[in-house]
Scaffold this active site. Sequence first.
Site, PDB file in Angstrom:
ATOM      1  CG  PHE A   1      -0.351   0.426   2.499  1.00  0.00           C
ATOM      2  CD1 PHE A   1      -0.295   1.769   2.863  1.00  0.00           C
ATOM      3  CD2 PHE A   1       0.197  -0.515   3.365  1.00  0.00           C
ATOM      4  CE1 PHE A   1       0.280   2.157   4.059  1.00  0.00           C
ATOM      5  CE2 PHE A   1       0.768  -0.136   4.565  1.00  0.00           C
ATOM      6  CZ  PHE A   1       0.815   1.209   4.912  1.00  0.00           C
ATOM      7  CE  LYS A   2       4.762   1.406   4.594  1.00  0.00           C
ATOM      8  NZ  LYS A   2       4.232   0.097   5.015  1.00  0.00           N
TER       9      LYS A   2
END
Length: 463
Positions: free
Chosen positions: A111-112
């Site tokens: 998700f970064k």
Amino acid sequence: MHYVSTRGQAPALDFEATMLAGLARDGGLYVPERIPEMAPAEIAALAGAPYEEAALRVIAPFTGEAFGEAALSDMIERAYAGFRHEARAPLKQLAPNHFLLELFHGPTLAFKDFAMQLIGQLFQAALARRGERICIVGATSGDTGSAAIEAFRGLDNVDVFILFPEGRVSEVQRRQMTTPQEANVHALAIEGDFDAAQARVKDMFNDHAFRDAVGLAAVNSINWARVLAQTVYYVTAAASLGAPHRPVSFTVPTGNFGDVFAGYVAKRMGLPIDKLVVATNQNDILHRCLTTGRYEVEGVVPSISPSMDIQVSSNFERALFDVYDRDGAAVAQLMEEQKARGGFALSQGALARLREVFASGRASEEETRATIARTLEATGELLCPHSAVGVHVAEAARARDVPMVTLATAHPAKFPDAVEAATGVRPALPPSMANLYERPERATTVPDDLAAIQDLIRERLRR
Ligand SMILES: *Cc1c(COP(=O)(O)O)cnc(C)c1O
């Protein structure tokens, strides 16, 4: 829009300066002076909208005068163009009223990428306008590093140094950081854990002479722009499930409290979030704190969900600032206590206010493996260990009448050994990454020593 420090002693800054500064000069974290609200009709209008449109609506009120709307819109389009899923953050149903929000379709499979791909665009625009260059130094428990390298590799006016805990990241995570060959990318394996890496990064920001000399910039979730980018998928998920007319809860696999704090911001903007459930692995300081009111740092115990092997959870400070009525002196004192004595006790009032919003739970290693196996059998979905921590905690926390959304924070192929041990199935990397295991690696081992790391950065920096 202005931003103030959680410790009350640094100057207020506008969005662009906040983004470039990272950590405030008093050691605090920047937060918006006030949170802009979304009207129910604005939330309703986002149901079914493209992700990029929702992102523009959520982000623009926070950036103020920094970028015109057309420029911001272009940057958002470019940021998510490389994602492998048209919906960017698709929702999948796991069970009645339990949904998985898949956040791993970006270029580095975690998700970064949602924040880092956008920050890459925002930084480039700001630097071009100012004619400046920066030196990004980041600490990573595994996924921030590769996402930052992917977002900034090859840029002329940016050098990137990433500190990762030697031997404590998965092989895919390590290779994503060590295989890019661009001259502006430096993967540094620190002889210590993630908390040590993060502490050395904070030390560098608090060494103002060094900070100014190298033009230090932060991409850890101490950087407000990262938190902001992550609020968007809470809004798109909730709108798909009936917000503003129906409340939704989220369970968030947590380490540094950044992602779950983004959910808190979405709630403050007016999204009808019932509960934000903090899900930890055996490094459960946040679960213990929300249970007992005492924040006590213990040693990190390596787990199969390494991106959450964290004990000093930096974004928790942002939540404390709010529940202490935005009293910077009170927050500064808690942080002093933590540094001097390894912990602090919350006031009863602060604890009660945190519990109004946040619930919590933990998953042991065994429970994590069992959840991966059980979910595959029941749904056909292969979870990464971090997402499995979330699903385990969500199953206990969810109420029958409120939809629960668990954030799937990484692709299972980033942690193939743990997933295979739990299920017998070895998840394959997407085709774009298929030759990752053959690419040559390049990394430098550094001691857990501030001066040594600073020397190396000065030496490698391009002028
Ligand atoms: C970074 C990360 C987390 C933890 O997120 P925080 O914002 O630090 O709480 C969870 N899962 C994965 C896969 C991550 O990369």
